[in-house]
Design a protein around this motif. Structure first.
Motif: not given
Lengths: 250, 427
Positions: B246-247, B249, B251, B262, B264-266, B268, B383
């Motif tokens: 869930q945290r 993603e 790609y 990512r 939470d969409g960012n 890191y 990551q």
């Protein structure tokens, strides 16, 4: 084997696909590596220095071949190297990477089940250092042999020979399947001595009788076919596909 | 047609795996493109794991990465144990932590000594440095050896060890060897602080690059977290590993065979820098001293300081090793601590563990026979890729007025500093 090995041979270290652990074993020789590089000229070792494909007396090549571009690069390395040594299971036998050859083709996006391949499927390999990873003591012995202009002696006897010498209790008597009977030795039966079993990472011993091994494991000791398939699939998918199928002999 | 500057390094030397770098700038030194092409061939480990029996699963996972094979084995074993409800003994956990600390020392010294240091001292390799300035190079090699020795004594060998299994250990370390390790660590500590002074002098050669990016690392009570913990990022609430999908993603991008991620969409960061920022209050005394000597303090947001954070962690791992050996000496090693009995059952779990390069997620689903039905492994290097890309672009813009050679060497150093393991990120 060359009988004109220069006093200070040119050496190169190349890598193809794998975990990088075999060249790391060379780094892990630590201070001893410093002694080695005093006796050779390192022409290419991209992992820790620099360099592309270049002319050399001895090339160590790690990893398996996974695409046509790799094949071309390997052929170029072969052309430029007086001696080519396969370093580690992925280079020598295809290694654990070949597990994907057992998969239905649709599950991977790679170029079918033709890959991965060991180096010897593409070019002539002068000697192979087996194991996943290679054994540092054996590596050192082979490097010394090469520097002295000797053909390195590679173990041909199965793991059982050294395992008996190490005084281990036979895995079969402990009820554990083991591939020591068909696997090339030279590792001092390291995995069995550490309480594990032989999973065949050094590839087949020359003349290994696979049908007899199957009979010993299944009929005499009563291990399940599934158990044998699971064990043999790890490192022998390329060399002994007959052991990695539930169905039986090749 | 405007004239373009094109800077290419292909292939990048002194990194773990295969990648090319290419940067193009227009005539006014504006960045047109900065791309790192990852050429590493995928080996399809998630597919290779499918159908594997639990006894061999961690041996397959181990082969994802030679530099951090222990971390991959431990994450795999933890996932298997969680699914089958196996409780490993306290001694087992302690020995596993020792094995992981050994790998942290080995892996960090490899990255900072063999890959990064040559750039800072102006040679092409640590081997060359050893030929010209032996006293400078030898302490790095000796410390690297010590890390490898810790893992070997505990696990049988330092790469793809044999003794770790679900449930425990198949063989135990010889206490004499552990005592010798402890004695060698204590003897090496003064030199370890000398290395910190050496880094303090080299620090000014690290480019200034500041880009605030969230970091993700494990956190636990009272200790700098490696082996277990909950996920923490900045000031937000900690979360459990099973929430990772869930945290995080994952790609893909066209220029990379590795998966990026990512949070939470960012973008890191994971690894030493992120861990240091989130765990620095738990530094051991000598590690704290090393950080002081190097003049670093949290929060670190210059990615080049990852190397310094790695060094602090290497000192910490050596100190933690001494503490664990002391504890083992108090209780004595129980040589009859046979691996816990494993009864396979169907199930699903995700675990997280700090590999030297950063947090590693391992998600398994087993069938009732104890064979892997589905595996999903999210490695630290993948990551870090989005953050690395942003840092490369920032650095390229910031240093655009420099000559090609200077710019290229800074960009290459940044990539090395990130401690990428491309075979691991692609798996």
């Amino acid at each position: 084997m060359r009988d004109d090995m220069p006093i200070k041979p040119h050496m190169a270290f190349y890598e193809f696909t794998g975990c990088g652990g075999d060249l790391l074993q060379i780094v892990d020789l630590e201070e001893v590596l410093l002694d080695i590089v005093r006796h050779v000229d390192v022409e290419s070792f991209r992992k820790i220095t620099t360099g592309g494909v270049t002319a050399c007396d001895i090339a160590f090549v790690e990893g398996s071949i996974t695409c046509p571009e790799d094949e071309e690069r390997l052929k170029e390395i072969r052309k430029q190297s007086a001696m080519l040594i396969a370093l580690g299971a992925c280079a020598a036998t295809g290694g654990i990477n070949c597990l994907t050859r057992l998969l239905p083709q649709s599950e991977t996006t790679a170029g079918g089940n033709e890959y991965p391949k060991p180096l010897s499927a593409i070019v002539h390999v002068d000697a192979a250092l087996h194991g996943c990873p290679v054994d540092r003591a054996e590596l050192l012995r082979v490097v010394k042999d090469l520097l002295l202009g000797k053909r390195p002696a590679i173990h041909n006897s199965p793991v059982c020979v050294e395992c008996k010498a190490a005084g281990n209790v036979c895995r079969f008597d402990l009820g554990k399947p083991c591939l020591g009977i068909i696997t090339r030795g030279g590792c001092s039966a390291a995995c069995i001595s550490e309480g594990a079993t032989c999973w065949g990472c050094r590839g087949l011993a020359p003349g290994a009788n696979l049908d007899a091994a199957r009979a010993v494991l299944l009929d005499r000791y009563g291990f399940s076919t599934q158990g044998l398939v699971q064990l043999a699939s790890l490192h022998l998918s390329c060399e002994a596909p007959s052991l990695t199928r539930a169905g039986g002999a090749a | 047609m405007s004239k373009q500057r094109l800077i290419q390094i292909r292939p990048l030397p002194r990194i773990e795996g295969h990648a090319d770098l290419s940067v193009s700038l227009d005539k006014d030194n504006r960045l047109i493109e900065c791309r790192m092409d990852i050429k590493e061939a995928p080996r399809f480990f998630e597919d290779m794991l499918k159908g594997r029996s639990w006894e061999y699963v961690h041996h397959v996972a181990s082969r994802i990465c030679g530099v951090s094979s222990v971390a991959h084995q431990l994450a795999s074993i933890k996932a298997t144990e969680q699914i089958f409800g196996v409780a490993a003994s306290e001694q087992t956990s302690l020995l596993r932590k020792l094995a992981l600390y050994g790998e942290v020392v080995q892996s960090h010294l490899y990255n900072l000594g063999y890959l990064v240091l040559p750039d800072l001292v102006g040679t092409d390799s640590l081997l060359s440095l050893a030929q010209t300035k032996k006293p400078q190079a030898l302490p790095f090699i000796a410390m690297h050896r010590l890390g490898n020795e810790i893992t070997r004594v505990v696990c049988g060998r330092s790469i793809h060890p044999q003794r770790l299994v679900p449930g425990g250990f198949t063989k135990f370390p010889d206490f004499k060897e552990l005592r010798s390790i402890r004695q060698r660590i204590k003897a090496r500590m003064p030199q370890a602080l000398e290395i910190a002074k050496f880094f303090a002098r080299l620090k000014e050669r690290l480019p200034e690059l500041h880009r605030e990016t969230p970091g993700l690392a494990l956190k636990t009570n009272g200790q700098y977290a490696f082996y277990h913990g909950r996920l923490a990022s900045g000031a937000g609430a900690a979360w459990d590993p099973d929430q990772w999908t869930q945290r995080v993603e994952e790609y893909t991008t066209p220029q990379s065979s590795a998966k990026c991620a990512r949070l939470d969409g960012n973008a890191y960061r994971v690894g030493a820098l992120a861990r240091y920022n989130l765990n620095h209050e738990h530094l051991t005394p000598k590690a704290r001293k090393a950080a002081e000597i190097m003049g670093i303090s949290a929060p670190l947001n210059n990615p080049f300081h990852n190397t310094l954070a790695q060094y602090v962690e290497a000192v910490l791992a050596l100190e933690e090793t001494v503490i664990l050996i002391d504890r083992l000496e108090e209780t004595g090693i129980r040589y009859d601590d046979a691996p816990a009995v494993v009864k396979p059952q169907a199930g699903h779990a995700t675990v997280a563990l700090e590999a030297p390069g950063g947090v590693l997620f391992c998600e398994y689903e087993y069938d009732k026979e104890g064979r892997i039905a589905r595996a999903n492994i999210c490695s630290p290097s993948g990551q870090n890729l989005a953050s690395l890309q942003a840092d490369l672009e920032t650095l390229a813009v910031q240093s655009a007025s420099e000559n090609d050679e200077s710019l290229a060497s800074k960009l290459a150093l940044l990539i090395r500093t990130y401690d990428l393991r491309l075979p691991c990120s692609v798996h």
